[in-house]
Write a protein that holds these residues in place. Sequence first.
Motif, PDB file in Angstrom:
ATOM      1  N   VAL A   9     -62.818   9.706 -26.257  1.00 54.20           N
ATOM      2  CA  VAL A   9     -62.442  11.016 -26.246  1.00 54.20           C
ATOM      3  C   VAL A   9     -63.350  12.022 -26.602  1.00 54.20           C
ATOM      4  O   VAL A   9     -64.149  11.773 -27.565  1.00 54.20           O
ATOM      5  CB  VAL A   9     -61.272  11.044 -27.409  1.00 54.20           C
ATOM      6  CG1 VAL A   9     -60.557  12.523 -27.696  1.00 54.20           C
ATOM      7  CG2 VAL A   9     -60.250  10.085 -27.443  1.00 54.20           C
ATOM      8  N   PRO A  10     -63.527  13.028 -25.658  1.00 49.46           N
ATOM      9  CA  PRO A  10     -64.618  13.996 -25.903  1.00 49.46           C
ATOM     10  C   PRO A  10     -64.373  14.883 -27.319  1.00 49.46           C
ATOM     11  O   PRO A  10     -63.243  15.733 -27.171  1.00 49.46           O
ATOM     12  CB  PRO A  10     -64.542  15.015 -24.693  1.00 49.46           C
ATOM     13  CG  PRO A  10     -63.318  14.828 -24.182  1.00 49.46           C
ATOM     14  CD  PRO A  10     -62.809  13.259 -24.567  1.00 49.46           C
ATOM     15  N   MET A  11     -65.335  14.773 -28.102  1.00 44.29           N
ATOM     16  CA  MET A  11     -64.894  15.698 -29.210  1.00 44.29           C
ATOM     17  C   MET A  11     -66.257  16.154 -29.817  1.00 44.29           C
ATOM     18  O   MET A  11     -67.210  15.363 -30.208  1.00 44.29           O
ATOM     19  CB  MET A  11     -64.526  14.640 -30.601  1.00 44.29           C
ATOM     20  CG  MET A  11     -63.312  13.852 -30.269  1.00 44.29           C
ATOM     21  SD  MET A  11     -62.791  12.823 -31.551  1.00 44.29           S
ATOM     22  CE  MET A  11     -63.503  11.552 -31.055  1.00 44.29           C
ATOM     23  N   ILE A  27     -48.881   8.122 -35.079  1.00 46.79           N
ATOM     24  CA  ILE A  27     -48.086   6.974 -34.123  1.00 46.79           C
ATOM     25  C   ILE A  27     -47.901   6.062 -35.286  1.00 46.79           C
ATOM     26  O   ILE A  27     -48.569   5.403 -36.150  1.00 46.79           O
ATOM     27  CB  ILE A  27     -49.129   6.234 -33.249  1.00 46.79           C
ATOM     28  CG1 ILE A  27     -49.501   7.280 -32.038  1.00 46.79           C
ATOM     29  CG2 ILE A  27     -48.497   5.175 -32.450  1.00 46.79           C
ATOM     30  CD1 ILE A  27     -48.445   7.826 -31.315  1.00 46.79           C
ATOM     31  N   GLN A  28     -46.481   5.287 -35.215  1.00 46.55           N
ATOM     32  CA  GLN A  28     -45.960   4.295 -35.857  1.00 46.55           C
ATOM     33  C   GLN A  28     -46.749   3.027 -35.600  1.00 46.55           C
ATOM     34  O   GLN A  28     -46.739   2.647 -34.646  1.00 46.55           O
ATOM     35  CB  GLN A  28     -44.357   4.153 -35.914  1.00 46.55           C
ATOM     36  CG  GLN A  28     -43.858   3.188 -36.883  1.00 46.55           C
ATOM     37  CD  GLN A  28     -42.356   3.038 -36.584  1.00 46.55           C
ATOM     38  OE1 GLN A  28     -41.891   3.715 -35.715  1.00 46.55           O
ATOM     39  NE2 GLN A  28     -41.685   2.224 -37.328  1.00 46.55           N
ATOM     40  N   VAL A  54     -48.700   4.759 -24.881  1.00 41.22           N
ATOM     41  CA  VAL A  54     -48.226   5.849 -25.754  1.00 41.22           C
ATOM     42  C   VAL A  54     -49.094   6.714 -26.515  1.00 41.22           C
ATOM     43  O   VAL A  54     -49.340   7.859 -26.392  1.00 41.22           O
ATOM     44  CB  VAL A  54     -47.049   5.549 -26.722  1.00 41.22           C
ATOM     45  CG1 VAL A  54     -46.476   6.633 -27.449  1.00 41.22           C
ATOM     46  CG2 VAL A  54     -45.949   4.929 -25.721  1.00 41.22           C
ATOM     47  N   LEU A  55     -49.985   5.895 -26.887  1.00 43.85           N
ATOM     48  CA  LEU A  55     -51.285   6.513 -27.958  1.00 43.85           C
ATOM     49  C   LEU A  55     -52.025   7.537 -26.872  1.00 43.85           C
ATOM     50  O   LEU A  55     -52.617   8.316 -27.012  1.00 43.85           O
ATOM     51  CB  LEU A  55     -52.137   5.518 -28.525  1.00 43.85           C
ATOM     52  CG  LEU A  55     -53.020   6.014 -29.608  1.00 43.85           C
ATOM     53  CD1 LEU A  55     -52.736   6.999 -30.458  1.00 43.85           C
ATOM     54  CD2 LEU A  55     -53.797   4.764 -30.088  1.00 43.85           C
ATOM     55  N   THR A  56     -52.410   6.667 -25.858  1.00 49.74           N
ATOM     56  CA  THR A  56     -53.495   7.160 -24.717  1.00 49.74           C
ATOM     57  C   THR A  56     -52.803   8.650 -24.227  1.00 49.74           C
ATOM     58  O   THR A  56     -53.425   9.706 -24.177  1.00 49.74           O
ATOM     59  CB  THR A  56     -53.998   6.461 -23.780  1.00 49.74           C
ATOM     60  OG1 THR A  56     -54.366   5.152 -24.413  1.00 49.74           O
ATOM     61  CG2 THR A  56     -55.089   7.021 -22.990  1.00 49.74           C
ATOM     62  N   THR A  57     -51.604   8.496 -24.071  1.00 52.57           N
ATOM     63  CA  THR A  57     -50.786   9.665 -23.355  1.00 52.57           C
ATOM     64  C   THR A  57     -50.697  10.851 -24.439  1.00 52.57           C
ATOM     65  O   THR A  57     -50.984  12.028 -23.721  1.00 52.57           O
ATOM     66  CB  THR A  57     -49.460   9.214 -22.854  1.00 52.57           C
ATOM     67  OG1 THR A  57     -49.628   7.937 -21.902  1.00 52.57           O
ATOM     68  CG2 THR A  57     -48.747  10.392 -22.159  1.00 52.57           C
ATOM     69  N   MET A  63     -55.706  16.367 -26.429  1.00 51.21           N
ATOM     70  CA  MET A  63     -57.283  16.563 -26.632  1.00 51.21           C
ATOM     71  C   MET A  63     -57.857  16.753 -25.225  1.00 51.21           C
ATOM     72  O   MET A  63     -58.845  17.362 -25.004  1.00 51.21           O
ATOM     73  CB  MET A  63     -57.976  15.443 -27.002  1.00 51.21           C
ATOM     74  CG  MET A  63     -57.271  14.976 -28.507  1.00 51.21           C
ATOM     75  SD  MET A  63     -58.052  16.267 -29.712  1.00 51.21           S
ATOM     76  CE  MET A  63     -59.750  16.140 -29.418  1.00 51.21           C
ATOM     77  N   GLY A  64     -56.889  16.284 -23.886  1.00 52.50           N
ATOM     78  CA  GLY A  64     -57.561  16.670 -22.723  1.00 52.50           C
ATOM     79  C   GLY A  64     -57.905  15.154 -22.107  1.00 52.50           C
ATOM     80  O   GLY A  64     -57.091  14.399 -22.022  1.00 52.50           O
TER      81      GLY A  64
END
Length: 120
Positions: A9-11, A27-28, A54-57, A63-64
């Motif tokens: 993830v670009p941060m 996320i659960q 689901v987490l990636t989506t 975040m983009g």
Amino acid sequence: MKQKIVMKVPMNDPKSRSKAMKTAVSIQGVISATLEGSNKEQLVVVGEGVDSVVLTTLLRKKMGFTELVSVAVVDEKKKEEETKPKSETVVLPSYSPYQYSWSQPLYVYEDPNRDNCCIM
């Protein structure tokens, strides 16, 4: 079954890092989330029963650009062996001054002259 999910993830700033971490732990089933890599651009999530898609989506919406790098099963036996200390340690029982001995009965004394009004 515990799994380890690694995402790129670009941060660039602390605010975006915080936003990514908050999104990941929302996320659960997520047990922990950490930042790794040279520029802290990899988000590593460890959880039980976490859906990586689901987490990636969700991270893509917040975040983009987000890239799912890997999903691996965490071997719990291996972790337990690593956490065991090499030398033998002695663990002393903890002592609390508030422990009661249940072999002796506990008596409660109530004052019959006590007034129920506690204002005065």
